[in-house]
Design a protein around this motif. Structure first.
Motif, mmCIF file in Angstrom:
data_model
loop_
_atom_site.group_PDB
_atom_site.id
_atom_site.type_symbol
_atom_site.label_atom_id
_atom_site.label_comp_id
_atom_site.label_asym_id
_atom_site.label_seq_id
_atom_site.Cartn_x
_atom_site.Cartn_y
_atom_site.Cartn_z
ATOM 1 N N VAL A 143 0.834 -1.199 0.000
ATOM 2 C CA VAL A 143 0.000 0.000 0.000
ATOM 3 C C VAL A 143 0.873 1.256 0.000
ATOM 4 C CG1 VAL A 143 -1.720 1.325 1.289
ATOM 5 C CG2 VAL A 143 -1.915 -1.158 1.159
ATOM 6 N N LEU A 144 1.943 1.237 0.784
ATOM 7 C CA LEU A 144 2.840 2.384 0.848
ATOM 8 C C LEU A 144 3.477 2.682 -0.510
ATOM 9 C CD1 LEU A 144 4.588 1.644 4.274
ATOM 10 C CD2 LEU A 144 2.987 3.504 3.791
ATOM 11 N N LYS A 145 3.910 1.647 -1.197
ATOM 12 C CA LYS A 145 4.520 1.842 -2.522
ATOM 13 C C LYS A 145 3.493 2.366 -3.515
ATOM 14 C CE LYS A 145 8.611 0.509 -1.313
ATOM 15 N NZ LYS A 145 9.656 1.552 -1.143
ATOM 16 N N GLU A 146 2.262 1.897 -3.381
ATOM 17 C CA GLU A 146 1.191 2.393 -4.251
ATOM 18 C C GLU A 146 0.947 3.878 -3.985
ATOM 19 O OE1 GLU A 146 -3.585 1.631 -5.084
ATOM 20 O OE2 GLU A 146 -2.436 0.175 -3.896
ATOM 21 N N MET A 147 1.025 4.270 -2.721
ATOM 22 C CA MET A 147 0.842 5.680 -2.374
ATOM 23 C C MET A 147 1.964 6.536 -2.954
ATOM 24 S SD MET A 147 -0.325 5.311 1.634
ATOM 25 C CE MET A 147 -0.443 7.080 1.924
ATOM 26 N N GLU A 148 3.194 6.025 -2.892
ATOM 27 C CA GLU A 148 4.346 6.782 -3.403
ATOM 28 C C GLU A 148 4.271 6.969 -4.912
ATOM 29 O OE1 GLU A 148 8.219 5.555 -2.121
ATOM 30 O OE2 GLU A 148 7.446 4.786 -0.227
ATOM 31 N N GLY A 149 3.906 5.927 -5.598
ATOM 32 C CA GLY A 149 3.756 6.010 -7.052
ATOM 33 C C GLY A 149 5.037 6.253 -7.818
ATOM 34 N N GLY A 150 6.170 5.812 -7.301
ATOM 35 C CA GLY A 150 7.430 5.955 -8.035
ATOM 36 C C GLY A 150 8.348 6.978 -7.412
ATOM 37 N N ASP A 151 8.423 8.156 -8.023
ATOM 38 C CA ASP A 151 9.327 9.204 -7.568
ATOM 39 C C ASP A 151 8.699 9.980 -6.419
ATOM 40 O OD1 ASP A 151 11.178 11.175 -7.220
ATOM 41 O OD2 ASP A 151 11.104 11.952 -9.266
ATOM 42 N N ILE A 152 9.203 9.748 -5.210
ATOM 43 C CA ILE A 152 8.600 10.375 -4.028
ATOM 44 C C ILE A 152 8.777 11.883 -4.031
ATOM 45 C CG2 ILE A 152 10.673 10.109 -2.614
ATOM 46 C CD1 ILE A 152 6.994 9.856 -1.468
ATOM 47 N N SER A 153 9.795 12.374 -4.704
ATOM 48 C CA SER A 153 10.012 13.829 -4.739
ATOM 49 C C SER A 153 8.863 14.547 -5.455
ATOM 50 C CB SER A 153 11.334 14.155 -5.431
ATOM 51 O OG SER A 153 11.315 13.718 -6.785
ATOM 52 N N LYS A 154 8.158 13.833 -6.327
ATOM 53 C CA LYS A 154 7.031 14.413 -7.041
ATOM 54 C C LYS A 154 5.735 14.325 -6.232
ATOM 55 C CE LYS A 154 8.924 13.493 -11.647
ATOM 56 N NZ LYS A 154 8.729 12.780 -12.940
ATOM 57 N N LYS A 155 5.766 13.503 -5.187
ATOM 58 C CA LYS A 155 4.592 13.372 -4.319
ATOM 59 C C LYS A 155 5.031 13.558 -2.867
ATOM 60 C CE LYS A 155 1.390 10.378 -5.124
ATOM 61 N NZ LYS A 155 0.663 9.101 -5.285
ATOM 62 N N ARG A 156 5.775 14.597 -2.637
ATOM 63 C CA ARG A 156 6.340 14.815 -1.312
ATOM 64 C C ARG A 156 5.283 14.884 -0.221
ATOM 65 N NH1 ARG A 156 9.857 20.100 0.714
ATOM 66 N NH2 ARG A 156 9.074 20.028 2.854
ATOM 67 N N TRP A 157 4.126 15.428 -0.538
ATOM 68 C CA TRP A 157 3.066 15.593 0.454
ATOM 69 C C TRP A 157 2.623 14.276 1.051
ATOM 70 C CZ3 TRP A 157 -1.447 13.113 -0.891
ATOM 71 C CH2 TRP A 157 -1.595 12.757 -2.233
ATOM 72 N N ILE A 158 2.968 13.160 0.408
ATOM 73 C CA ILE A 158 2.559 11.849 0.908
ATOM 74 C C ILE A 158 3.409 11.410 2.101
ATOM 75 C CG2 ILE A 158 3.946 10.049 -0.225
ATOM 76 C CD1 ILE A 158 0.185 10.347 -0.633
ATOM 77 N N CYS A 159 4.558 12.055 2.292
ATOM 78 C CA CYS A 159 5.503 11.638 3.348
ATOM 79 C C CYS A 159 4.902 11.712 4.746
ATOM 80 C CB CYS A 159 6.772 12.488 3.284
ATOM 81 S SG CYS A 159 7.760 12.225 1.796
ATOM 82 N N GLN A 160 4.047 12.693 4.992
ATOM 83 C CA GLN A 160 3.444 12.820 6.321
ATOM 84 C C GLN A 160 2.640 11.583 6.692
ATOM 85 O OE1 GLN A 160 -0.106 15.476 6.506
ATOM 86 N NE2 GLN A 160 0.466 15.992 4.382
ATOM 87 N N TRP A 161 2.172 10.843 5.684
ATOM 88 C CA TRP A 161 1.396 9.629 5.924
ATOM 89 C C TRP A 161 2.288 8.380 5.968
ATOM 90 C CZ3 TRP A 161 -3.514 10.875 7.048
ATOM 91 C CH2 TRP A 161 -4.042 12.038 6.508
ATOM 92 N N THR A 162 3.287 8.355 5.094
ATOM 93 C CA THR A 162 4.090 7.131 4.962
ATOM 94 C C THR A 162 5.163 6.990 6.037
ATOM 95 O OG1 THR A 162 5.546 8.279 3.386
ATOM 96 C CG2 THR A 162 3.715 7.011 2.468
ATOM 97 N N ILE A 163 5.730 8.096 6.492
ATOM 98 C CA ILE A 163 6.815 8.037 7.481
ATOM 99 C C ILE A 163 6.406 7.287 8.751
ATOM 100 C CG2 ILE A 163 8.171 9.461 9.072
ATOM 101 C CD1 ILE A 163 8.620 11.429 6.799
ATOM 102 N N PRO A 164 5.246 7.597 9.365
ATOM 103 C CA PRO A 164 4.871 6.878 10.587
ATOM 104 C C PRO A 164 4.683 5.377 10.376
ATOM 105 C CG PRO A 164 3.571 8.888 10.363
ATOM 106 C CD PRO A 164 4.277 8.671 9.062
ATOM 107 N N VAL A 165 4.151 4.991 9.209
ATOM 108 C CA VAL A 165 3.895 3.562 8.966
ATOM 109 C C VAL A 165 5.213 2.817 8.771
ATOM 110 C CG1 VAL A 165 2.663 1.880 7.559
ATOM 111 C CG2 VAL A 165 1.666 4.139 7.944
ATOM 112 N N TYR A 166 6.145 3.412 8.053
ATOM 113 C CA TYR A 166 7.465 2.779 7.907
ATOM 114 C C TYR A 166 8.129 2.598 9.277
ATOM 115 C CZ TYR A 166 7.760 2.848 2.794
ATOM 116 O OH TYR A 166 7.568 2.589 1.444
ATOM 117 N N ALA A 167 7.900 3.551 10.172
ATOM 118 C CA ALA A 167 8.450 3.414 11.529
ATOM 119 C C ALA A 167 7.805 2.239 12.254
ATOM 120 C CB ALA A 167 8.232 4.704 12.311
#
Length: 618
Positions: A377-401
């Protein structure tokens, strides 16, 4: 019958009546399941709401009962029979079987409602009101969504003014020849609400209404009522409701008050208001039902079945928010299969998961130990280049932790760190704290502190929670001193972290005294979890006297409708090996009724009672 009801509990023995659409105040159950038929067009006759659970032929009416500017309030045709069959009732049995667990909240090491309240439980009402303002700007005034990011002259004047002098600044602004227009007001209200500058927003509306500089519409009254409820409490909001002209006292105003009652976890008031809306002949909207779902998710998950049955009887089509709540309930109980069935049904209805739902799915997968699914699910949210979807980091960082992926947290944080935003820094602080890297958590805090001229409690809370989780009492005290020196106003989350810091450090008496200070000093009441942190510790010790004291404090705060409160108090008696008398009567007086787990606790306590023979032999 309706598939979504399988995500609920057995109703056969709970006094359910399917004649109309009221919520019973006595037992908080539905006395009747639909109130009136709405003559409307019929579309989409075959609707399966939760694939693999239950399905039925449903008919939805999508004609609007109000203008778009008042929010998407839909009326629905009622085609379902008034009575549910015994088979339908049986189908409810295995939907939320986990709701009979000993405690209504998650156990240690798993998710809880209070942990998630600031992440995924945000009420729809605030966004609905903002959408109303946005709609006025775009449809009535012709302002593009990009333009709404601009600051109007009125906005600049109010932002620069001290909170105590907004009226004076506005009077001066008008004398200088500036005109008060709908555009100016709407842009300013939008910016103030987005910044959560509620005091200034309320002062603006009060000034507008008193000076009659702008003709008030229903959305203005609703917005003012919302701000009064937020800042001054439900009682003051109810007083203002009576002052609103009858022609503007419509569904939007009432549902705004309902949302604030739900935010306050006031079950009785929420149910009374819901029933009053029915009495006033307002169509039952998906929004109002979602508010009850959110309320019962926090207070009594079993009652979710009542709301879903009401939605079925009145043919109310679930929204994304409806599915969000149900997904969270299933996820918190680690019922992954049930959660996935809800997602599949949502997709079959033509609704795709938004970012918030995707983040919830990833988080629930992670907590349940389904790491591969979480990462997918996290990779689907990122969609490849995370720099182009930076706003997604606020959601993905806690889950990766949560997954223990320090390298992924580092990868995400590197994208944000050079010019980190508040939400990204808060996510990083929490993530590094979860991973046990206190140094990096502090570095992330320092990064955001450098950019803020006058930090508020929101900026400190994340790091304070890290110190609490790791029982770092000295560092926590130093941070609290820094907050005081910065002139911060302590919020419920701040008090929660401080109280839990002392509890975790073994200083429960000090924690209790801090809780008492929070009750007296804080404008907003402490969180339920704050009370429970102290009470649970006393219960573990078998300290009945202090557990009873916190029990009474919690009830006075309006949290008497949570079964965990009674579970914890009974546990104190069990650990003390003391009998308890009249406990069932106490619960009945509070309109509470024991579930199986609590009844089992009562039986254990009864075993400590002395028989008449024992008393004679003593």
């Amino acid at each position: 019958m309706w598939a979504i009801r399988r995500a609920s509990v057995h109703l056969r023995n709970r006094g359910l009546s399917s004649g109309n659409g009221r919520i019973s105040i006595g037992k908080s159950e539905i006395e009747r399941c639909y109130f009136e038929n709405c003559n409307a067009g019929i579309i989409e006759p075959q609707v399966t709401l939760i694939s693999g659970l239950l399905s039925s032929t449903r008919s939805y009416n999508t004609s609007s009962s109000s203008s778009k500017s008042r929010g998407a309030v839909l009326s629905f045709s009622s085609q379902a029979g008034a009575n549910s069959s015994e088979e339908d009732k049986d189908d409810l049995e295995d939907g939320f079987s986990e709701l009979e667990s000993p405690l209504d909240t998650a156990q240690k090491g798993s998710e809880s409602d209070d942990d998630l309240s600031s992440k995924s439980d945000l009420s729809e009402e605030e966004s609905i009101l903002d959408d109303d303002i946005q709609n006025v700007l775009e449809t009535k005034i012709g302002v593009s969504s990009a333009r709404t990011r601009d600051y109007s002259e009125m906005t600049k004047a109010i932002l620069a003014a001290p909170a105590s002098s907004v009226n004076r600044v506005l009077n001066k602004w008008v004398k200088e020849g500036n005109e008060v227009t709908q555009l100016e007001v709407s842009l300013t209200m939008l910016h103030l609400r987005r910044r959560r500058m509620f005091v200034k927003a309320l002062q603006l509306l009060e000034w507008l209404e008193s000076t009659k500089k702008l003709e008030f519409a229903e959305s203005h009254y609703a917005s003012r009522l919302d701000l009064i409820a937020k800042l001054r409490g439900i009682a003051k909001a109810e007083e203002y409701l009576k002052q609103i002209p009858d022609s503007f006292r419509d569904e939007l105003v009432y549902r705004t008050l309902l949302a604030n009652c739900v935010t306050a976890n006031n079950v009785k008031k929420s149910e009374e208001l819901f029933n009053k809306m029915k009495d006033l002949k307002f169509h039952t909207s998906c929004f109002s039902c979602n508010q009850l779902l959110l309320l019962y998710k926090r207070t009594d998950k079993k009652k979710i079945a009542d709301v879903l049955l009401l939605m079925e009887k009145e043919n109310i089509k679930p929204s994304l928010f409806t599915y969000q709540v149900l997904i969270d309930v299933k996820g918190q109980s680690k019922d992954i299969k049930g959660m996935e069935q809800i997602v599949e049904t949502m997709k079959s209805e033509g609704l795709e998961p938004n970012t918030q739902i995707q983040a919830s799915l990833a988080r629930h997968y992670a907590w349940a130990g389904s790491k591969d699914k979480a990462e997918s699910v996290l990779k689907e949210m990122e969609g490849g280049d995370i720099s182009k979807k930076r706003w997604i980091c606020q959601w993905t960082i806690p889950v990766y932790a949560t997954l223990g992926k320090a390298d992924e947290v580092e990868r995400m944080w590197k994208v944000c760190e050079p010019n980190s935003r508040f939400v990204e820094a808060m996510a990083a602080i929490g993530a590094w704290g979860h991973l046990g890297n206190i140094e990096k958590a502090e570095a992330a805090f320092d990064k955001i502190a450098e950019k803020i001229k006058k930090p508020t409690s929101k900026h400190f809370n994340a790091l304070l929670k890290v110190y609490t989780d790791h029982k770092m009492l000295d560092k926590g005290k130093d941070l609290v001193k820094r907050m005081v020196e910065s002139g911060c106003t302590f919020e419920p989350l701040t008090w929660d972290a401080i109280v839990k810091l002392y509890v975790a450090s073994g200083e429960v008496v000090k924690a209790g005294s801090i809780l008492e200070k929070a009750v007296k000093q804080s404008r907003n009441k402490p969180m339920f979890s704050t009370y429970m942190a102290v009470m649970s510790n006393y219960a573990e010790r078998g300290d009945v006297h202090n557990a009873e004291s916190i029990f009474l404090m919690t009830k006075r705060a309006g949290y008497s409708t949570r079964l965990q409160l009674y579970h914890t108090l009974l546990q104190a008696y069990i650990n003390a090996k003391m009998p308890v008398y009249g406990f069932s009567d106490r619960m009945k007086a509070d309109n509470m009724f024991p579930n199986k787990a609590l009844a089992a606790q009562l039986a254990r306590v009864d075993a400590f009672r002395k028989s008449p023979v024992d008393e004679l032999l003593e």
